[in-house]
Write an enzyme that holds these catalytic residues in place. Structure first.
Site, short mmCIF file in Angstrom:
data_model
loop_
_atom_site.label_atom_id
_atom_site.label_comp_id
_atom_site.label_asym_id
_atom_site.label_seq_id
_atom_site.Cartn_x
_atom_site.Cartn_y
_atom_site.Cartn_z
N LYS A 174 54.53 77.72 131.82
CA LYS A 174 53.95 78.48 132.25
C LYS A 174 53.06 78.43 133.43
O LYS A 174 52.54 77.44 133.76
CB LYS A 174 52.86 78.85 130.78
CG LYS A 174 52.17 80.17 130.97
CD LYS A 174 51.15 80.22 129.77
CE LYS A 174 50.54 81.67 129.74
NZ LYS A 174 49.75 81.74 128.42
N SER A 219 50.60 85.88 125.70
CA SER A 219 50.93 85.94 127.04
C SER A 219 51.83 85.21 127.72
O SER A 219 52.26 85.31 128.90
CB SER A 219 49.38 85.62 127.85
OG SER A 219 49.05 84.33 127.76
N SER A 237 48.73 83.47 122.21
CA SER A 237 49.89 83.45 123.15
C SER A 237 50.94 82.42 123.28
O SER A 237 51.92 82.73 124.20
CB SER A 237 49.03 83.24 124.72
OG SER A 237 48.44 84.39 124.62
N1 GLN Z 1 46.41 88.30 123.38
C1 GLN Z 1 44.95 87.41 123.39
C2 GLN Z 1 44.38 88.18 124.78
O1 GLN Z 1 44.79 89.07 125.29
C3 GLN Z 1 45.65 86.19 123.63
C4 GLN Z 1 45.97 85.71 124.78
C5 GLN Z 1 46.06 84.28 124.94
O2 GLN Z 1 46.41 83.52 123.94
N2 GLN Z 1 46.36 83.61 126.07
O3 GLN Z 1 43.40 87.51 125.12
#
Ligand code: GLN
Length: 490
Positions: free
Chosen positions: A79, A154, A178
């Site tokens: 990532k 994400s 994420s």
């Molecule tokens: N969807 C969550 C957010 O937008 C988690 C994102 C993540 O785990 N990086 O914060």
């Protein structure tokens, strides 16, 4: 079985036995990327020569009879939020478009020490804020199972790459789900370790008290191998747990006896899709048939999880992202009147709408007039949520739930409704607030042919047992062997 549809754990074994070389495997991944990534959009950056040179070096090391690391020769996608010296690290933000980190994250150094092949950098929501990868400043990523559907987020690029068999393994980060939510959407295994298990040094910070680096894989064994390789104490991260990397592999194939699995009463909420309920019920039956007892547990404060997370994460983000000031690194606006205007213009140009929303929410909840009402209150609720989990784990070994209330949604479906998007994290973010480990494993398919993941959460530091429970399920089912159509075209 073709090389691409072979589960990652078997590929590791084949590499070790000399049945396949790292160059062959890496080339097969690069070919799959050439065939499909134009349409899929999983990768932001691929350096083919670099990938093949690592593969060649590892093949030579093995041929010379030298000891090789536990990931020797297997390609791993990363990532674009984990720094790798000399490689781009954009965090899918315009702000870091030209940023090349001068150092590598500890996790990357450990992967190199384990002889992994670092394949390329994957798309994500900008600074890891989002649940669909649509917040990338550069491109959309499609779900490998269905064009036009989101891969989750994400870490959507990493999950899509593994789902599409462009890489057997990938690295993601999980702040509120994420890794687990995109793993569920893409039909693969994804794990968030205990907070502090993997060093955050070199992980670009979103919400430091919640962020964890973790693995994705096409099966449990390889996912465990990847996590083990990245784990361990790191003096460069003061929140890293001061314990050696756990042994996740020795007992991995041994089933757990007398397993007690908790089903959270409060999670049986409205908004759960029929197919998800069915897959979860059937998954629990699989565990029952393996001798597990399934019983109800209560997490009374779970319903405050989304609200608590969406105060704490933006608050920490607003603080962490203050470093993007147009002075230290990254983007700087070309035209500005004075210093304040330079900050304003730089941030206006550099950040996308979701990141701006988080910074504004976080700045607000930390401001002198509101900090007690929002941030401090949220910290207190966070503590209660953690205590709920402690109490539940006094009664059961693991907590099971869907990873997400729905299978993958369409690209564009939720992007204009931030609250609906935030709600897709309702089952995952509790683990981040509590600091506990969680895993999502392939456990079903919707009527539309989209994967469904089962989430298992465990007590702090219990990764080894959690992976054993996941492995028991994998051995009893064949969901992990299903590959999307595009993985069959070689
Ligand atoms: N969807 C969550 C957010 O937008 C988690 C994102 C993540 O785990 N990086 O914060």
């Amino acid at each position: 079985m073709s090389i691409l549809s072979t589960p990652a754990g078997d590929l590791l074994a084949q590499l070790n036995q000399g049945e396949v070389t790292s160059v062959e495997l890496t080339q097969a991944c690069l070919d799959q990327i050439s065939r499909h990534d134009q349409q899929l959009g999983a990768f932001l950056h691929i350096d083919r020569e670099f990938a093949l040179s690592q593969a060649k070096a590892i093949d030579e090391k093995r041929a010379a009879g030298e000891t090789v690391g536990p990931l020797a020769g297997i390609p791993v996608a990363v990532k674009d939020v984990v720094c790798h010296k000399g490689q781009p690290c954009t965090c899918a933000s315009r702000y870091l478009k030209d940023f090349i980190p001068p150092y590598s994250a500890t996790a990357i150094e450990k992967l190199q020490a384990a002889d992994a092949v670092l394949l390329g950098r994957t798309n994500m929501d900008e600074f890891a804020m989002g649940s669909s990868t649509e917040n990338s400043a550069y491109q959309k990523t499609h779900n490998p199972w269905k064009e036009g559907y989101a891969p989750g987020g994400s870490s959507g690029g990493s999950a899509a790459a593994v789902g599409a068999r462009m890489a057997p393994l990938a690295v993601g980060s999980d702040t509120g789900g994420s890794i687990r939510q995109p793993a569920s959407f893409c039909g693969i295994v994804g794990m968030k370790p205990t907070y502090g298990r993997v060093s955050r040094y070199g992980l670009v910070a979103f919400a430091s008290s919640l962020d964890q680096i973790g693995p994705f894989g096409t099966d449990v064994t390889a996912t465990a191998t990847l996590l083990q390789a990245m784990s361990g104490h790191d003096p460069l991260d003061s929140t890293s747990i001061n314990q050696p990397a756990p042994d996740l592999l020795t007992d991995l194939d041994k089933p757990l006896d007398g397993l007690k699995i908790g089903l959270v009463k409060e999670f049986q909420a409205d908004g759960l899709e029929e197919d998800v309920i069915k897959a979860t019920d059937e998954a629990l039956d699989v565990y029952r048939n393996l001798g597990a007892e399934v019983k109800d547990v209560s997490l009374p404060h779970a319903r405050y999880g989304v609200a608590t997370y969406y105060i704490i994460a933006p608050a920490e983000a607003s603080s962490n992202l203050s470093r993007y000031d147009g002075v230290h690194f990254g983007h700087r606006a070309e035209k500005f009147k004075d210093l304040t205007d330079m900050y304003r213009q730089t941030r206006e140009e550099g950040f996308g709408p979701e990141v701006k929303r988080r910074i504004m929410m976080g700045t607000y909840t930390l401001s002198a007039g509101y900090i007690d009402a929002y941030y401090v209150k949220a910290l207190k609720v966070r503590r209660l949520i953690r205590e709920d989990y402690d109490k539940a784990f006094a009664e059961v070994d693991f907590i099971a739930s869907p990873a997400c209330p729905t299978p993958a949604f369409k690209i564009g479906e939720l992007i204009d409704d931030p609250l609906a998007m935030y709600l897709s994290d309702m089952f995952t973010l509790g683990a981040n607030l509590a600091g506990i480990p969680g895993i999502s494993i392939p456990a079903g398919m919707s009527g539309d042919g989209l994967p469904i993941g089962l989430q298992l959460l465990g007590p702090p530091l219990e990764e080894a047992r959690l992976l054993r429970a996941a492995k028991m399920f994998e051995q009893a089912t064949d969901w992990h062997l299903k590959v999307p159509e595009l993985a069959n075209h070689e």
